[in-house]
Design a protein around this motif. Structure first.
Motif, short mmCIF file in Angstrom:
data_model
loop_
_atom_site.label_atom_id
_atom_site.label_comp_id
_atom_site.label_asym_id
_atom_site.label_seq_id
_atom_site.Cartn_x
_atom_site.Cartn_y
_atom_site.Cartn_z
N ASN A 15 -3.82 -4.73 15.58
CA ASN A 15 -2.49 -5.30 15.70
C ASN A 15 -1.59 -4.60 14.68
O ASN A 15 -2.08 -4.07 13.67
CB ASN A 15 -2.50 -6.81 15.40
N PRO A 16 -0.28 -4.59 14.91
CA PRO A 16 0.61 -4.00 13.90
C PRO A 16 0.41 -4.67 12.55
O PRO A 16 0.29 -5.90 12.47
CB PRO A 16 2.01 -4.29 14.46
N THR A 17 0.34 -3.87 11.50
CA THR A 17 0.10 -4.38 10.16
C THR A 17 1.12 -3.76 9.22
O THR A 17 1.03 -2.57 8.89
CB THR A 17 -1.33 -4.04 9.69
N ALA A 18 2.08 -4.56 8.79
CA ALA A 18 3.20 -4.04 8.01
C ALA A 18 2.76 -3.40 6.70
O ALA A 18 3.41 -2.46 6.22
CB ALA A 18 4.20 -5.16 7.74
N TYR A 19 1.66 -3.88 6.13
CA TYR A 19 1.23 -3.39 4.82
C TYR A 19 0.10 -2.38 4.92
O TYR A 19 -0.57 -2.09 3.93
CB TYR A 19 0.79 -4.57 3.94
N PHE A 20 -0.10 -1.78 6.10
CA PHE A 20 -1.25 -0.90 6.28
C PHE A 20 -1.21 0.31 5.34
O PHE A 20 -2.23 0.70 4.76
CB PHE A 20 -1.35 -0.42 7.73
N LYS A 21 -0.03 0.90 5.16
CA LYS A 21 0.03 2.08 4.28
C LYS A 21 -0.23 1.70 2.82
O LYS A 21 -0.75 2.52 2.05
CB LYS A 21 1.36 2.80 4.45
N ASP A 22 0.10 0.48 2.44
CA ASP A 22 -0.26 0.02 1.10
C ASP A 22 -1.78 -0.05 0.96
O ASP A 22 -2.34 0.28 -0.09
CB ASP A 22 0.34 -1.36 0.82
N LEU A 23 -2.45 -0.52 2.01
CA LEU A 23 -3.91 -0.59 1.98
C LEU A 23 -4.53 0.80 1.77
O LEU A 23 -5.54 0.93 1.07
CB LEU A 23 -4.44 -1.18 3.29
N LEU A 24 -3.92 1.81 2.34
CA LEU A 24 -4.47 3.16 2.25
C LEU A 24 -4.42 3.71 0.83
O LEU A 24 -5.07 4.71 0.54
CB LEU A 24 -3.71 4.10 3.20
N GLY A 25 -3.69 3.05 -0.06
CA GLY A 25 -3.67 3.47 -1.45
C GLY A 25 -4.63 2.71 -2.33
O GLY A 25 -4.66 2.90 -3.55
N THR A 26 -5.47 1.86 -1.74
CA THR A 26 -6.38 1.01 -2.51
C THR A 26 -7.79 1.60 -2.52
O THR A 26 -8.14 2.47 -1.72
CB THR A 26 -6.43 -0.41 -1.92
N SER A 27 -8.62 1.06 -3.41
CA SER A 27 -9.97 1.58 -3.58
C SER A 27 -10.84 1.39 -2.35
O SER A 27 -11.75 2.19 -2.09
CB SER A 27 -10.64 0.91 -4.79
N SER A 28 -10.57 0.36 -1.56
CA SER A 28 -11.39 0.11 -0.36
C SER A 28 -11.21 1.21 0.67
O SER A 28 -12.09 1.42 1.52
CB SER A 28 -11.02 -1.23 0.26
N TYR A 29 -10.09 1.92 0.63
CA TYR A 29 -9.80 2.96 1.60
C TYR A 29 -10.01 4.37 1.05
O TYR A 29 -9.62 5.35 1.68
CB TYR A 29 -8.38 2.80 2.12
N LEU A 30 -10.62 4.48 -0.13
CA LEU A 30 -10.95 5.80 -0.65
C LEU A 30 -12.03 6.44 0.23
O LEU A 30 -12.96 5.76 0.67
CB LEU A 30 -11.46 5.70 -2.08
#
Length: 555
Positions: free
Chosen positions: A183-198
């Motif tokens: 689903n659309p996620t407004a904060y998805f690019k913020d997630l990409l800067g977190t440790s879980s997405y390394l």
């Protein structure tokens, strides 16, 4: 993104930088490539020693969730976005902003051609595919899996309903990765800067399996620094510049020595003797440094709280949980135990962290006081709990880590609970953080104390911890209506910001006011002693506590 970000400036003042309320700020932030340190020239030795308040548990971001490990991981690795000079997210190993589909479900990124691992391997799209599949694989039992739920099929895969190859991440070519969201996620690019997405180097990580990240040799790094001299249980290690890092020319420190030190008095002695240049500090020593340029304090989106094991008969009783939640004086706690700028909290989501998309009102203010110090109500709940449990007295255990703050917190709560709830006896068990995490994960506890700092600014970062499927949900809380509210924020209300906001408010009400799943104590603050010659350490209100990519020692 947060409204406010903090960075230690060259004068060691705290500059308040408006970064806006939108979760899409990363898209409007230009990279600071080539600007971080190019204007600074110094002959000073670029070697510092810092203390870490907890043990380094693992260098595998799929299994690490503690702050002590994440601060190391995030200084040694980099995702598609990184923390910029002003504290806001900017492009990291992404070559440019993504191409986003009209429906907001597909994000296609180009990875920098010069993004490499410390062993010389290029960072590839397959590294992202491998790592994200590893995190959602139920066999990994990752505590961070919920953070990947915006990806298509992530939750179904983690529930064992689909194969991990069905995850919404695809390597288009070696340097192009596409993410597909459920689903659309407004904060998805913020997630990409977190440790879980390394990302992880898929060749090494797949070769080592469970051994990946168990010591500094069993990992490679794509960020500003590499980790050395950590054998898996050491209380000290070093970080040195990563020569393969794409922005290596702007990293000035030659070495960071890390020392695990849990006693504040020891930290202060090390600082005063010049043996360390940055260390954490708390009460009663903060008063001694008031007015000193060495003391740097700022608000932090950290929640300190206790939570209850609902897998045990006594703490499964909601009236006992409510009695415990409302029978300790939070004001006295922050003034006597901490005294570092922390403030009492009557909710799980902190203040000055997330804001109503329509009105810009603070989430904490809108949600209100959900767990206040109210001795009369607490004692009534205690009487009801005793009646339902068929007891007159009760002895239960409070589990904490063995840091000085954890120990004094446990003693404060023990005193308050035993004084205010007659017939209750509290025993204390202090253990190293890694052991505390193992005990809570295995359900070997009654009550536990800890803190949580999110890696991005959205209420769901706190609330999703207690979904029934969350790897961080060691309370064993499972509530279909609560899960449904969070599901709605990701699906039904994904394109309706106001309805989504209302669902998040309702979720916190369910979690804290109705079920007392945890008992909020305080919202924390960063309090550090920093040598005046150490400049441009980035102190963060969310995510890792400190970044050293731009730091340097001034002569």
């Amino acid at each position: 993104m947060l409204k406010d970000k903090w960075v230690i400036t060259s004068a060691l003042a705290i500059s308040l930088v408006l970064a806006g309320c939108s979760t899409g700020d990363a898209a409007n932030t230009e990279s600071s490539e080539g600007t971080a340190a190019s204007s600074t020239t110094t002959a000073a030795e670029q070697v510092i020693t810092v203390t870490n308040a907890g043990d380094l548990a693992s260098l595998d971001n799929a299994v690490s969730a503690d702050n002590a490990s994440l601060v190391v991981l995030e200084n040694a690795n980099e995702g598609l976005y990184r923390v910029g000079d002003d504290g806001a997210f900017e492009l990291g190993i992404a070559a440019e902003e993504p191409v986003v589909s009209e429906d907001g479900l597909e994000y296609t990124f180009k990875i920098r051609e010069d993004a490499n691992w410390s062993n010389g391997d290029p960072v590839t799209a397959e590294d992202f595919v491998y790592t994200y599949q590893k995190i959602v694989d139920p066999a990994t039992a990752s505590p961070n899996v919920n953070k990947l739920y915006p990806l298509k099929n992530a939750e179904a895969i983690n529930n064992g309903e689909l194969d991990k190859t069905e995850l919404g991440v695809e390597a288009i070519d070696e340097k192009t990765v596409k993410f597909t969201l459920g689903n659309p996620t407004a904060y998805f690019k913020d997630l990409l800067g977190t440790s879980s997405y390394l990302p992880q180097n898929h060749q090494l990580a797949s070769e080592l399996g469970a051994g990946y990240g168990t010591n500094s040799e069993n990992a490679v790094y794509n960020g500003p620094f590499i980790v050395e001299d950590w054998e898996g249980t050491d209380l000290n290690w070093t970080m040195v510049p990563n020569e393969e890092y794409w922005d290596a020319e702007n990293v000035q420190l030659d070495q960071i020595n890390w020392e695990v030190s849990k006693e504040i008095a020891t930290n202060i002695n090390l600082f005063e003797s010049g043996e360390v240049q940055l260390t954490q500090i708390s009460n009663p020593y903060i008063e001694e440094y008031k007015g000193s340029e060495e003391l740097v304090t700022e608000p932090k989106a950290l929640s300190g709280y206790v939570w209850f094991n609902q897998g045990r008969t006594n703490t499964a009783n909601v009236h006992l949980r409510k009695a415990l939640s409302q029978s300790f004086d939070k004001e006295a706690y922050v003034n006597t135990v901490l005294n570092d700028g922390s403030v009492p909290s009557n909710g799980f989501v902190p203040s000055n962290y997330a804001f109503n998309p329509e009105t810009e009102d603070d989430f904490r203010e809108e949600s209100g006081d959900l767990a206040v110090y109210d001795l009369e109500t607490a004692q009534a709940e205690w009487e009801t709990a005793k009646e339902e449990l068929g007891i007159e007295t009760l002895s239960i255990e409070l589990l904490t880590s063995d840091t000085e703050t954890s120990k004094t917190t446990a003693e404060f709560l023990q005193s308050q609970w035993q004084q205010n709830l007659p017939g209750l006896t509290i025993t204390i068990r202090n253990v190293p953080l890694k052991s505390r995490m193992e005990s809570t994960t295995n359900g070997d506890y009654d009550i536990a104390y800890g803190t949580y700092t999110p890696s991005y600014a959205d209420p769901i970062a706190f609330l999703e911890m207690y979904e029934s499927t969350s790897g961080l949900n060691s309370s064993r809380f499972a509530d279909e209506s609560y899960d449904a509210l969070l599901d709605d924020t990701r699906s039904t209300y994904a394109n309706d910001p106001e309805q989504r906001w209302e669902a998040l408010l309702a979720a916190e009400e369910t979690l804290i006011a109705e079920n007392a799943v945890n008992a909020p104590i305080y919202q924390g603050a960063n309090a550090n002693l920093i040598d005046p010659t150490l400049k441009d350490v980035q102190i963060q209100p969310v995510g890792a506590a400190m970044y050293f990519r731009t730091a340097y020692v001034e002569e």
